[in-house]
Scaffold this active site. Structure first.
Site, mmCIF file in Angstrom:
data_model
loop_
_atom_site.group_PDB
_atom_site.id
_atom_site.type_symbol
_atom_site.label_atom_id
_atom_site.label_comp_id
_atom_site.label_asym_id
_atom_site.label_seq_id
_atom_site.Cartn_x
_atom_site.Cartn_y
_atom_site.Cartn_z
ATOM 1 N N ARG A 61 9.841 -15.838 3.117
ATOM 2 C CA ARG A 61 9.156 -17.028 3.605
ATOM 3 C C ARG A 61 9.668 -18.298 2.904
ATOM 4 N NH1 ARG A 61 6.377 -16.462 8.252
ATOM 5 N NH2 ARG A 61 4.840 -18.002 7.641
ATOM 6 N N ASP A 64 12.965 -19.098 4.560
ATOM 7 C CA ASP A 64 12.744 -19.703 5.875
ATOM 8 C C ASP A 64 12.406 -21.180 5.748
ATOM 9 O OD1 ASP A 64 13.178 -17.242 7.007
ATOM 10 O OD2 ASP A 64 11.059 -16.777 7.307
ATOM 11 N N LYS A 139 9.287 -6.817 15.127
ATOM 12 C CA LYS A 139 10.481 -7.304 14.422
ATOM 13 C C LYS A 139 10.645 -6.455 13.166
ATOM 14 C CE LYS A 139 12.702 -11.413 12.515
ATOM 15 N NZ LYS A 139 13.047 -10.791 11.218
ATOM 16 N N LYS A 335 6.950 -14.911 13.602
ATOM 17 C CA LYS A 335 6.822 -14.292 12.291
ATOM 18 C C LYS A 335 5.356 -14.168 11.866
ATOM 19 C CE LYS A 335 9.720 -13.595 9.580
ATOM 20 N NZ LYS A 335 10.751 -14.272 8.814
ATOM 21 N N CYS A 430 4.768 14.951 -19.346
ATOM 22 C CA CYS A 430 5.780 13.967 -18.967
ATOM 23 C C CYS A 430 6.467 14.407 -17.679
ATOM 24 C CB CYS A 430 6.802 13.824 -20.092
ATOM 25 S SG CYS A 430 8.230 12.794 -19.664
#
Length: 698
Positions: A61, A64, A139, A335, A430
């Site tokens: 963003r 853009d 998109k 968008k 672990c």
């Protein structure tokens, strides 16, 4: 490091750029031209980092906003240029793959997050070609690629690159299960399709968790993970990673359909996967409503989308609308707003540090925090998890403190399947070496010591770092290669390496192998202070190591005091009761004792002999940062101390000089500027000593 990075202080649009701009009408022509050049320079660098390096500096963003500002300035002042980023797609192919031309241009899509811009697109389309139907699609936020089929067989897969040519990654693409090697059904003799390669969100989180537990840096988001994978030189690595593809356009074909919807309907017949979320609408209101529904549904999808695409359906109308140098005029991307600060925890990974400290890391749905996209946040320790009541599935607020890893500030909403008071519990063992995890107050530690691969890698990295023996050529990537190849299973193994071991590794040649071996060989008789620091004893950095070396003189004396009389350590500057106990525990560990013994079979730390050279520097305090060219920092510190000065590890108002070498840290320089401490380089430091009759040596 990219050359443009060095200009970050000069170009305000490279790192953490502000997107609050002065009104265009308030700018002079000279100010406009300056801003335009800075924006072009910054956007080119952001394109390179995004498309080529897969390591973006800013969030999408923010990019853009910068791009839109450049477009506004070029339009308002008629100062466009053929080389401007607004006239090209951006992103050059990397050199590791063969560069090939696309069968048809792979242009970008004009886009905006504002409804008014979407309606303006619709008005232009209807004004130029009349009433149309639109195809609405998600998109996708992945890696766009060209797939070329001849006689139904996959001939070539090419990255988008600069839109005209890209990288031939066919061998890698063939490893992706949703890329058919042979088309099905009644396919055209020649077919070029555009697809989006992506990593499913659940697979991305699992992959990041594994990377963190192996001691590797996680990817920032699924797109970076995809881009980093598709450009791997080894197809076997690509095959191990869970990539997928959606196909969404025909770039060229021997037989073309009349409409886009017909193309998409035939794709499954050919074996080409398409998304289920495609809708055909006949007006822009329905297209906007589609986008709003997809915004609500985005979190439920198992792949990232950052908006929707609205495409003119009819092919003749598409051709009539044409294209610009950068994008097709028949399509527009609406968008989504960026996710900001609040996001769900998808999983928790356990990171093992150099000292065995266990740090839980929240794996997030990627979110924008202060203009940076983040996908992980520190949970710090088990006690903090319990205090904040954090669990997998909870929606949390994420914050950043400076440039450090973001952290979870608070829980906004408990996950649907979580109890109100539930919180994440660390595993008992672990995940790297399966040794027990033990609590020590609010902290937790893996008990595996240097037998734990995660601790081993970080220990080797530290041993070779500026804070250790400063072995050039032995960084994070090369250490990982050596450990993964089984060539190094302990620090001592570094001294057993041979040229043939290194030249078999990817990226290593005769010269780089010889250089590293020379560095390692030169470290066999290190200054005692450097060696003590290189061992990675908790709380023993270069300054404390130097004080220990000055006090005890030999490594054996330090070890004997640590094992038999830790209270004796407490009389050393910078060593209190807690640090003394930590040093004692390090040497008392059987695993650490064995590792140190193995190292000493190859290394003979030099004895520290304090020689008083006089009081020429009496009362002065020096701090060093970065690497000096001809002597080690320890040697420089010992020299000034021998002549009456103090050498400390941090800058304060009492510091007289900060000496800056190569690759200095930013913090000390900032502290020096804040406290008005003179900053001098190595040459000026030598001159200062020479004026007082002191030879630093070489």
């Amino acid at each position: 490091m990219p050359a443009a990075d060095s200009d970050a202080d000069e170009n305000p649009y490279l790192r953490n750029p502000s997107t609050e701009f002065d009104p265009v009408d308030d700018l002079t022509e000279a100010e406009v031209r300056e801003q335009v050049e800075l924006l072009r320079e910054a956007i080119r660098e952001h394109d390179r980092r995004y498309y080529v390096e897969n390591d973006p500096l800013i969030a999408d963003r923010t990019y853009d906003a910068l791009f839109e500002r450049l477009q506004v300035l070029e339009s308002a002042f008629d100062c466009s240029h053929p080389d401007s980023p607004t006239r090209s797609v951006g992103g050059e192919p990397i050199e590791a793959f063969e560069t090939v031309d696309h069968e048809a241009p792979m242009l970008s899509i004009d886009q905006s997050g504002e409804e008014a811009d979407v309606r303006e697109f619709d008005e232009r389309v209807r004004r130029e070609v009349g009433a149309v139907d639109y195809v609405c699609e998600p998109k996708f936020d992945g890696v766009s690629m060209e797939f070329v089929y001849e006689d139904g067989s996959l001939q070539r897969a090419v990255t988008r690159g600069d839109g005209r040519e890209g990288d031939d990654v066919t061998q890698n693409a063939r490893t992706i299960g949703s890329v058919p090697q042979k088309l099905h059904g009644d396919y055209p003799d020649f077919l070029v399709v555009r697809g989006e390669v992506f990593m499913p969100k659940d697979a991305f989180q699992e992959h990041n968790r594994e990377r963190i537990e192996r001691g590797e840096d996680p990817f920032a988001n699924p797109r970076n993970a995809t881009a980093g994978t598709i450009r791997q030189l080894d197809p076997e690595i690509v095959a191990e990673r869970p990539l997928d593809v959606f196909y969404f356009d025909v770039l060229a074909a021997s037989e073309l359909e009349d409409s886009h919807r017909e193309e998409l309907e035939r794709f499954p017949e050919f074996g080409l996967r398409v998304t289920d979320h495609v809708e055909i609408v006949d007006d822009i209101d329905d297209a906007i409503a589609y986008r709003d529904r997809m915004l609500e549904a985005r979190d439920d999808l198992n792949y990232e989308i950052d908006g929707t695409v609205i495409k003119v359906d009819d092919r003749d109308a598409r051709e009539e609308l044409g294209r610009t140098a950068r994008h097709d005029r028949y399509a527009f991307a609406y968008k989504f707003p960026a996710r900001a600060e609040v996001t769900p925890i998808a999983d928790v990974a356990v990171q093992i540090g150099r000292t065995g400290r266990v740090t839980p890391v929240a794996l997030l749905e990627p979110v924008d925090v202060g203009g940076v996209t983040v996908s992980r946040a520190s949970l710090h320790n088990p006690e903090e998890i319990a205090e904040k009541n954090v669990d997998i599935g909870d929606t949390v607020r994420v914050q950043r403190a400076g440039d450090v890893i973001p952290y979870v500030e608070e829980v906004i909403e408990k996950g649907a399947e979580n109890e109100p008071e539930s919180h994440y519990e660390l595993p008992d063992h672990c995940p790297v070496c399966d040794s027990a995890i033990e609590r020590d107050g609010p902290m937790a530690f893996c008990t595996g010591g240097l037998a734990c691969d995660a601790q081993l890698r970080r220990s080797i990295e530290y041993y070779a770092s500026d804070g250790g023996l400063d072995l050039e050529g032995l960084g994070e990537q090369s250490v990982r290669q050596l450990v993964d190849a089984g060539l190094v299973e302990s620090i001592a193994d570094l001294y057993e390496l041979e040229r043939e071991d290194l030249t078999t590794l990817e990226g290593w040649g005769e010269t780089s192998a010889e250089n590293l071996l020379s560095e390692i060989d030169a470290s066999r008789e290190p200054p005692l202070a450097d060696f003590l620091s290189a061992l990675g004893i908790p709380h023993v950095g270069p300054t404390t190591a130097r004080e220990l070396a000055r006090e005890f003189g030999t490594f054996e004396a330090v070890r004997e005091a640590a094992e038999d009389d830790p209270a004796a350590l407490e009389g050393v500057d910078d060593v209190g009761e807690t640090v003394a106990e930590t040093i004692h525990e390090f040497f008392a560990s059987e695993a650490n004792a064995a590792a140190v013994a193995d190292i000493l079979a190859h290394v003979s730390p030099q004895e520290t002999v304090l020689e008083s050279g006089g009081d020429e520097l009496d009362g002065l305090t020096f701090v060093f940062t970065g690497s000096l060219a001809d002597v080690t920092r320890s040697e420089a510190q010992e020299t000034v101390e021998a002549h009456g000065a103090n050498a400390t590890g941090s800058v304060s108002g009492n510091t007289d000089y900060l000496i800056v070498g190569e690759n200095p840290g930013a913090t000390k320089r900032e502290d020096a500027e804040e406290n008005d401490v003179p900053i001098i380089d190595e040459g000026e430091f030598r001159e200062l000593l020479a004026e007082r009759g002191i030879d630093l040596g070489s």
